[in-house]
Write a protein that holds these residues in place. Structure first.
Motif, mmCIF file in Angstrom:
data_model
loop_
_atom_site.group_PDB
_atom_site.id
_atom_site.type_symbol
_atom_site.label_atom_id
_atom_site.label_comp_id
_atom_site.label_asym_id
_atom_site.label_seq_id
_atom_site.Cartn_x
_atom_site.Cartn_y
_atom_site.Cartn_z
ATOM 1 N N PRO A 120 3.117 -7.566 26.394
ATOM 2 C CA PRO A 120 3.612 -6.206 26.641
ATOM 3 C C PRO A 120 3.966 -5.527 25.330
ATOM 4 O O PRO A 120 4.367 -6.171 24.366
ATOM 5 C CB PRO A 120 4.864 -6.431 27.493
ATOM 6 C CG PRO A 120 4.689 -7.786 28.074
ATOM 7 C CD PRO A 120 3.895 -8.571 27.069
ATOM 8 N N GLY A 121 3.806 -4.218 25.307
ATOM 9 C CA GLY A 121 4.141 -3.443 24.119
ATOM 10 C C GLY A 121 2.959 -3.186 23.213
ATOM 11 O O GLY A 121 3.034 -2.345 22.333
ATOM 12 N N LEU A 122 1.859 -3.910 23.412
ATOM 13 C CA LEU A 122 0.673 -3.684 22.588
ATOM 14 C C LEU A 122 -0.176 -2.569 23.194
ATOM 15 O O LEU A 122 -0.072 -2.275 24.390
ATOM 16 C CB LEU A 122 -0.147 -4.967 22.483
ATOM 17 C CG LEU A 122 0.517 -6.104 21.708
ATOM 18 C CD1 LEU A 122 -0.399 -7.321 21.680
ATOM 19 C CD2 LEU A 122 0.848 -5.679 20.292
ATOM 20 N N PRO A 123 -1.032 -1.930 22.396
ATOM 21 C CA PRO A 123 -1.849 -0.836 22.918
ATOM 22 C C PRO A 123 -2.719 -1.242 24.117
ATOM 23 O O PRO A 123 -2.924 -0.438 25.024
ATOM 24 C CB PRO A 123 -2.724 -0.435 21.728
ATOM 25 C CG PRO A 123 -1.977 -0.873 20.536
ATOM 26 C CD PRO A 123 -1.212 -2.091 20.943
ATOM 27 N N GLU A 124 -3.203 -2.479 24.139
ATOM 28 C CA GLU A 124 -4.043 -2.925 25.259
ATOM 29 C C GLU A 124 -3.271 -2.842 26.568
ATOM 30 O O GLU A 124 -3.786 -2.389 27.585
ATOM 31 C CB GLU A 124 -4.514 -4.373 25.049
ATOM 32 C CG GLU A 124 -5.468 -4.564 23.915
ATOM 33 C CD GLU A 124 -4.783 -4.745 22.570
ATOM 34 O OE1 GLU A 124 -3.528 -4.788 22.506
ATOM 35 O OE2 GLU A 124 -5.502 -4.814 21.567
ATOM 36 N N HIS A 125 -2.024 -3.268 26.520
ATOM 37 C CA HIS A 125 -1.186 -3.256 27.724
ATOM 38 C C HIS A 125 -0.849 -1.821 28.121
ATOM 39 O O HIS A 125 -1.014 -1.431 29.276
ATOM 40 C CB HIS A 125 0.086 -4.067 27.473
ATOM 41 C CG HIS A 125 0.937 -4.200 28.678
ATOM 42 N ND1 HIS A 125 2.076 -3.453 28.849
ATOM 43 C CD2 HIS A 125 0.815 -4.984 29.780
ATOM 44 C CE1 HIS A 125 2.625 -3.768 30.011
ATOM 45 N NE2 HIS A 125 1.887 -4.694 30.587
ATOM 46 N N ARG A 126 -0.401 -1.029 27.167
ATOM 47 C CA ARG A 126 -0.008 0.352 27.439
ATOM 48 C C ARG A 126 -1.172 1.173 27.973
ATOM 49 O O ARG A 126 -1.056 1.849 28.995
ATOM 50 C CB ARG A 126 0.543 0.978 26.161
ATOM 51 C CG ARG A 126 1.007 2.392 26.312
ATOM 52 C CD ARG A 126 1.545 2.916 24.973
ATOM 53 N NE ARG A 126 1.478 4.335 24.935
ATOM 54 C CZ ARG A 126 0.402 5.056 24.625
ATOM 55 N NH1 ARG A 126 -0.701 4.459 24.297
ATOM 56 N NH2 ARG A 126 0.436 6.358 24.636
ATOM 57 N N LEU A 127 -2.312 1.109 27.304
ATOM 58 C CA LEU A 127 -3.474 1.903 27.721
ATOM 59 C C LEU A 127 -4.051 1.402 29.042
ATOM 60 O O LEU A 127 -4.543 2.190 29.854
ATOM 61 C CB LEU A 127 -4.525 1.897 26.621
ATOM 62 C CG LEU A 127 -4.112 2.635 25.340
ATOM 63 C CD1 LEU A 127 -5.068 2.316 24.202
ATOM 64 C CD2 LEU A 127 -4.016 4.125 25.580
ATOM 65 N N GLY A 128 -4.004 0.097 29.262
ATOM 66 C CA GLY A 128 -4.475 -0.459 30.538
ATOM 67 C C GLY A 128 -3.621 0.010 31.695
ATOM 68 O O GLY A 128 -4.136 0.351 32.769
ATOM 69 N N VAL A 129 -2.300 0.056 31.497
ATOM 70 C CA VAL A 129 -1.399 0.549 32.536
ATOM 71 C C VAL A 129 -1.655 2.034 32.795
ATOM 72 O O VAL A 129 -1.689 2.479 33.942
ATOM 73 C CB VAL A 129 0.077 0.291 32.142
ATOM 74 C CG1 VAL A 129 1.033 1.046 33.037
ATOM 75 C CG2 VAL A 129 0.373 -1.197 32.177
ATOM 76 N N ILE A 130 -1.861 2.800 31.742
ATOM 77 C CA ILE A 130 -2.153 4.233 31.889
ATOM 78 C C ILE A 130 -3.408 4.424 32.733
ATOM 79 O O ILE A 130 -3.431 5.230 33.665
ATOM 80 C CB ILE A 130 -2.310 4.903 30.509
ATOM 81 C CG1 ILE A 130 -0.952 4.987 29.812
ATOM 82 C CG2 ILE A 130 -2.941 6.286 30.634
ATOM 83 C CD1 ILE A 130 -1.037 5.377 28.354
ATOM 84 N N ALA A 131 -4.458 3.691 32.418
ATOM 85 C CA ALA A 131 -5.717 3.832 33.157
ATOM 86 C C ALA A 131 -5.550 3.400 34.612
ATOM 87 O O ALA A 131 -6.087 4.047 35.521
ATOM 88 C CB ALA A 131 -6.811 3.010 32.483
ATOM 89 N N ARG A 132 -4.809 2.324 34.849
ATOM 90 C CA ARG A 132 -4.611 1.858 36.228
ATOM 91 C C ARG A 132 -3.847 2.891 37.038
ATOM 92 O O ARG A 132 -4.207 3.198 38.177
ATOM 93 C CB ARG A 132 -3.895 0.513 36.238
ATOM 94 C CG ARG A 132 -3.797 -0.055 37.649
ATOM 95 C CD ARG A 132 -3.293 -1.469 37.705
ATOM 96 N NE ARG A 132 -1.897 -1.508 37.317
ATOM 97 C CZ ARG A 132 -1.379 -2.420 36.530
ATOM 98 N NH1 ARG A 132 -2.117 -3.373 36.033
ATOM 99 N NH2 ARG A 132 -0.106 -2.400 36.229
ATOM 100 N N LEU A 133 -2.788 3.471 36.464
ATOM 101 C CA LEU A 133 -2.001 4.472 37.182
ATOM 102 C C LEU A 133 -2.801 5.749 37.422
ATOM 103 O O LEU A 133 -2.684 6.375 38.470
ATOM 104 C CB LEU A 133 -0.718 4.778 36.419
ATOM 105 C CG LEU A 133 0.275 3.617 36.303
ATOM 106 C CD1 LEU A 133 1.455 4.025 35.449
ATOM 107 C CD2 LEU A 133 0.716 3.137 37.664
ATOM 108 N N ALA A 134 -3.605 6.129 36.439
ATOM 109 C CA ALA A 134 -4.453 7.314 36.615
ATOM 110 C C ALA A 134 -5.472 7.066 37.726
ATOM 111 O O ALA A 134 -5.757 7.966 38.520
ATOM 112 C CB ALA A 134 -5.165 7.659 35.312
#
Length: 188
Positions: A120-134
């Motif tokens: 958690p906290g890395l760009p892969e995690h953050r961007l993956g969560v953004i894409a999943r929520l979108a």
């Protein structure tokens, strides 16, 4: 014979692997933008409606701010050039991630392959969560809140320098007089 640039790179060239990686990253950038497109368009429309009665300079400033907020949720091909695409896809697609006590982190277990660490906290995690929520159809503001919270790095707690001493008792004045209250009830 004059030097003529080839239309296709030489597969023996070390840049060939980099080219495949760049093509793969470009495909993920496009998919990420596609997933966010509906939320971003809705957000732009709502901001435009809110600022339509403002002065032109203030309206332009707020619209530019809205665009910066949207851009912060996107994958930037230059800034995220070293993005671990497997970890990003695992988070985006909602793959089952479990905690591994040996490595003290989260991992994605893949059959026939080595476990993939997900931190958690890395760009892969953050961007993956953004894409999943979108992809789930959330509004941009909701996605932004989650993106801000997932951007926080998780540091392991540091052990105390010495073992804390625990003293039994209480600091509440009402409980300190507990013994005197018993004595008063016994006297009555």
């Amino acid at each position: 014979m004059p030097d003529v640039p080839a239309s296709m790179p030489d597969p023996r060239d070390p840049m060939w692997d980099n080219l495949e990686r760049l093509v793969e990253l470009a495909a993920e950038v496009e998919r990420h933008r596609y997933l966010l497109r509906a939320a971003a368009d809705d957000y732009r429309w709502r901001v435009a409606r809110q600022v339509e009665s403002l002065e032109p300079y203030e309206r332009d400033m707020r619209l530019a701010h809205a665009e910066r907020l949207i851009d912060a949720l996107l994958i930037d091909p230059i800034r995220h050039n070293d993005l671990d695409l497997d970890a990003y896809r695992a988070i985006r697609d909602g793959a089952p991630i479990e905690f591994d006590p040996d490595s003290r982190g989260y991992v994605l277990r893949r059959p026939g392959r080595t476990p993939l660490p997900i931190r958690p906290g890395l760009p892969e995690h953050r961007l993956g969560v953004i894409a999943r929520l979108a992809g789930l159809g959330l509004r941009l503001e909701q996605i932004q809140v989650v993106a801000l919270t997932t951007a926080q790095g998780v540091d392991p707690p540091e052990p105390p320098a010495s073992t804390p001493e625990v003293n039994r008792g209480t600091t509440k004045p009402s409980r300190r007089t507990h013994g005197s209250r018993k004595k008063r009830h016994a006297d009555n």
